[in-house]
Each structure stands twice: as C-alpha cells, then as structure tokens.
Design a protein around this motif. Structure first.
Motif, PDB file in Angstrom:
ATOM      1  N   TYR A 121       0.644  -1.228  -0.221  1.00  0.00           N
ATOM      2  CA  TYR A 121      -0.029   0.108   0.013  1.00  0.00           C
ATOM      3  C   TYR A 121       1.033   1.175   0.011  1.00  0.00           C
ATOM      4  CZ  TYR A 121       1.091   0.998   4.963  1.00  0.00           C
ATOM      5  OH  TYR A 121       1.667   1.365   6.025  1.00  0.00           O
ATOM      6  N   THR A 122       0.308   2.369  -0.514  1.00  0.00           N
ATOM      7  CA  THR A 122       0.869   3.603  -0.312  1.00  0.00           C
ATOM      8  C   THR A 122      -0.171   4.771   0.083  1.00  0.00           C
ATOM      9  OG1 THR A 122       0.591   4.047  -2.870  1.00  0.00           O
ATOM     10  CG2 THR A 122       2.773   3.212  -2.022  1.00  0.00           C
ATOM     11  N   VAL A 123       0.378   5.744   0.687  1.00  0.00           N
ATOM     12  CA  VAL A 123      -0.465   6.857   1.077  1.00  0.00           C
ATOM     13  C   VAL A 123      -0.166   8.036   0.613  1.00  0.00           C
ATOM     14  CG1 VAL A 123      -1.709   8.031   3.167  1.00  0.00           C
ATOM     15  CG2 VAL A 123      -1.084   5.569   3.218  1.00  0.00           C
ATOM     16  N   ASP A 124      -0.879   8.681  -0.142  1.00  0.00           N
ATOM     17  CA  ASP A 124      -0.486  10.023  -0.735  1.00  0.00           C
ATOM     18  C   ASP A 124      -1.488  11.088  -0.777  1.00  0.00           C
ATOM     19  OD1 ASP A 124       0.768  11.998  -2.235  1.00  0.00           O
ATOM     20  OD2 ASP A 124       0.836  11.107  -4.184  1.00  0.00           O
ATOM     21  N   ASP A 125      -1.412  12.152   0.068  1.00  0.00           N
ATOM     22  CA  ASP A 125      -2.257  13.117   0.359  1.00  0.00           C
ATOM     23  C   ASP A 125      -3.592  12.626   0.870  1.00  0.00           C
ATOM     24  OD1 ASP A 125      -0.676  15.192  -0.105  1.00  0.00           O
ATOM     25  OD2 ASP A 125      -1.241  15.215  -2.218  1.00  0.00           O
ATOM     26  N   SER A 126      -3.772  11.719   1.594  1.00  0.00           N
ATOM     27  CA  SER A 126      -4.588  11.082   2.489  1.00  0.00           C
ATOM     28  C   SER A 126      -5.618  10.145   1.422  1.00  0.00           C
ATOM     29  CB  SER A 126      -5.989  11.959   2.757  1.00  0.00           C
ATOM     30  OG  SER A 126      -5.440  13.084   3.943  1.00  0.00           O
ATOM     31  N   VAL A 127      -4.844   9.779   0.376  1.00  0.00           N
ATOM     32  CA  VAL A 127      -5.423   8.856  -0.630  1.00  0.00           C
ATOM     33  C   VAL A 127      -4.546   7.430  -0.329  1.00  0.00           C
ATOM     34  CG1 VAL A 127      -5.626   8.034  -2.989  1.00  0.00           C
ATOM     35  CG2 VAL A 127      -6.170  10.394  -2.329  1.00  0.00           C
ATOM     36  N   LEU A 128      -5.429   6.399   0.109  1.00  0.00           N
ATOM     37  CA  LEU A 128      -5.006   5.041   0.245  1.00  0.00           C
ATOM     38  C   LEU A 128      -4.986   4.311  -0.803  1.00  0.00           C
ATOM     39  CD1 LEU A 128      -3.441   2.868   2.289  1.00  0.00           C
ATOM     40  CD2 LEU A 128      -5.976   2.451   2.926  1.00  0.00           C
ATOM     41  N   SER A 129      -3.979   3.826  -1.348  1.00  0.00           N
ATOM     42  CA  SER A 129      -3.731   2.820  -2.694  1.00  0.00           C
ATOM     43  C   SER A 129      -3.258   1.481  -2.213  1.00  0.00           C
ATOM     44  CB  SER A 129      -2.952   3.299  -3.847  1.00  0.00           C
ATOM     45  OG  SER A 129      -3.586   4.594  -4.249  1.00  0.00           O
ATOM     46  N   MET A 130      -4.146   0.448  -2.260  1.00  0.00           N
ATOM     47  CA  MET A 130      -3.738  -1.002  -1.952  1.00  0.00           C
ATOM     48  C   MET A 130      -3.437  -2.009  -3.070  1.00  0.00           C
ATOM     49  SD  MET A 130      -5.385  -1.785   1.752  1.00  0.00           S
ATOM     50  CE  MET A 130      -7.073  -1.626   1.311  1.00  0.00           C
ATOM     51  N   VAL A 131      -2.569  -2.886  -3.234  1.00  0.00           N
ATOM     52  CA  VAL A 131      -2.404  -3.702  -4.198  1.00  0.00           C
ATOM     53  C   VAL A 131      -2.471  -5.180  -3.514  1.00  0.00           C
ATOM     54  CG1 VAL A 131      -0.974  -4.673  -5.959  1.00  0.00           C
ATOM     55  CG2 VAL A 131      -1.167  -2.035  -5.801  1.00  0.00           C
ATOM     56  N   LYS A 132      -3.425  -5.856  -4.085  1.00  0.00           N
ATOM     57  CA  LYS A 132      -3.302  -7.470  -3.552  1.00  0.00           C
ATOM     58  C   LYS A 132      -2.547  -8.140  -4.106  1.00  0.00           C
ATOM     59  CE  LYS A 132      -7.123  -9.384  -4.283  1.00  0.00           C
ATOM     60  NZ  LYS A 132      -6.850 -10.712  -5.187  1.00  0.00           N
ATOM     61  N   LEU A 133      -1.457  -8.928  -3.710  1.00  0.00           N
ATOM     62  CA  LEU A 133      -0.664  -9.760  -4.181  1.00  0.00           C
ATOM     63  C   LEU A 133      -0.623 -11.144  -3.702  1.00  0.00           C
ATOM     64  CD1 LEU A 133       2.637  -7.599  -3.619  1.00  0.00           C
ATOM     65  CD2 LEU A 133       1.286  -7.818  -5.512  1.00  0.00           C
ATOM     66  N   GLU A 134      -1.086 -11.625  -2.883  1.00  0.00           N
ATOM     67  CA  GLU A 134      -1.152 -13.081  -2.290  1.00  0.00           C
ATOM     68  C   GLU A 134      -2.329 -13.292  -1.699  1.00  0.00           C
ATOM     69  OE1 GLU A 134       2.159 -14.517  -0.105  1.00  0.00           O
ATOM     70  OE2 GLU A 134       3.538 -13.671  -1.665  1.00  0.00           O
ATOM     71  N   THR A 135      -2.821 -14.610  -1.951  1.00  0.00           N
ATOM     72  CA  THR A 135      -4.324 -14.937  -1.362  1.00  0.00           C
ATOM     73  C   THR A 135      -4.340 -16.527  -0.628  1.00  0.00           C
ATOM     74  OG1 THR A 135      -5.581 -13.588  -2.786  1.00  0.00           O
ATOM     75  CG2 THR A 135      -6.876 -15.485  -1.733  1.00  0.00           C
TER      76      THR A 135
END
Length: 202
Positions: A121-135
């Motif tokens: 995940y990354t956070v930029d100016d209160s925007v959280l972006s999540m990438v799913k890699l494993e399940t």
C-alpha cells in the motif's frame, strides 16, 4: 575578384562557426524529478477491525444470495482484521463460521472459512492505494462431508465463489480510498462514483 571571394568565404565560415558550432555546448536539461515515496501516517499503522461496509455487517455479501434475512444461515465472525505495516505492506485476515441453516434447522453442521490476503500500500495526500498480491483461503466443514452434501457443490467451486465475492465487495471498491482517522476509528471512502465506505476500529 579572387580577393572578394576569399573575404566572402571567410565571412561565411565565421557565420557557420557562430551558429553551427554552438551545438557543441551542452544545452541546459531539466532532470526528471523522482517523487520520494511518502511515509505512511503513524496513526494508520497497526491492526484494525472491520466494523461495517456501507453501513451493514461487513460479511453480509456472503449471504446476499438470500434476499430474506430469515432465510440466511447465521454467520459468526471471529476475525475481519486489516493490518498496516510501516514497510508499506498490508494483510487481511478473515475467519468466520456459517451455521444454523434455515433449510435444515435440525442439522448442526457448520462451515468455517479462514482466509489471508496480503499486498502493498501507499498513502499520498490522504489517498490510500492498496495492491493485492497473495491469497490463501481455506474452507472446511463439520462434519467433513457436510458442505458437499448440503450445498451440492465442491470445495473448489465454493472457494472460487468466495474469492470472487471478496474481490467484488472488499478489494475492488476499496483499492483506492480517501482515509480519515479519528482516534481509534478509521474510515475508508472509495474515490469512485459509488462512494463505498468501510468503517474500521482499533
């Protein structure tokens, strides 16, 4: 005549030198600015329990095939926990039991799901972006043959259906969200037009 020609030639060479050879000088270039990854807010780090999704029980989508609440089996949630680490990784652990099936009230069988998802995940100016890699999802039933006898589908089919539901209701709507933290409460609001909202608490 020859003298004039030589003077003209010298002038021509000088002009070429002034305007042509200037290209040997290095032109000022602007170096591309590489944006440093932002540190995640300290308040975000740690474990968060998912309290609701769009104002309802976070696992209501598991029973969404049954429109009437009285026709739905009972779901008991043990875990629905996101964890955000300082290294930019996240995990989600979900564990729940499904039992008390209205179609067969006398049947005491139950189904247990234990799933782990992880990514970055990354956070930029209160925007959280999540990438799913494993399940990693495991579904069991008690007794062992209860699931296939009751639902008449294989464990593999059930697992694929559950994974698709999580993708549709949990991961896709909240892959990119605006976060707000108020003490022990975390709110994720999707940036899309649907305005999905997830409430989490420490």
């Amino acid at each position: 005549m020859t003298h004039k020609f030589m003077v003209f030639s010298v002038l021509f060479v000088c002009l070429i030198t002034m305007f042509g050879c200037g290209s040997d000088e290095e032109e000022p270039t602007t170096k591309p600015t590489t944006k440093e990854p932002m540190e995640p807010p300290e308040e975000l780090l740690g474990s968060w329990n998912v309290v609701s999704i769009n104002g309802e029980d976070p696992l209501i989508f598991v029973n969404a095939d049954e429109p009437d609440e009285e026709d739905r089996p009972k779901i008991t949630t043990e875990n629905f926990i996101y964890e955000f680490d300082s290294d930019g990784s996240w995990t989600l652990n979900v564990k729940f039991e499904m039992g008390e099936f209205p179609e067969e009230p006398e049947n005491e069988g139950k189904i247990v799901l234990n799933g782990d998802w992880s990514g970055t995940y990354t956070v930029d100016d209160s925007v959280l972006s999540m990438v799913k890699l494993e399940t990693d999802v495991d579904i069991t039933s008690v007794p062992e043959d209860f699931f296939e006898d009751f639902f008449e589908v294989s464990m593999i089919e059930a697992k694929n259906e559950i994974l698709e539901k999580f993708k549709t209701h949990v991961f896709n709507p909240f892959a990119k969200t605006i976060i707000s933290i108020d003490g022990d409460s975390l709110t994720l609001e999707s940036t899309g037009s649907a305005k999905n909202k997830m409430i989490l608490e420490k």
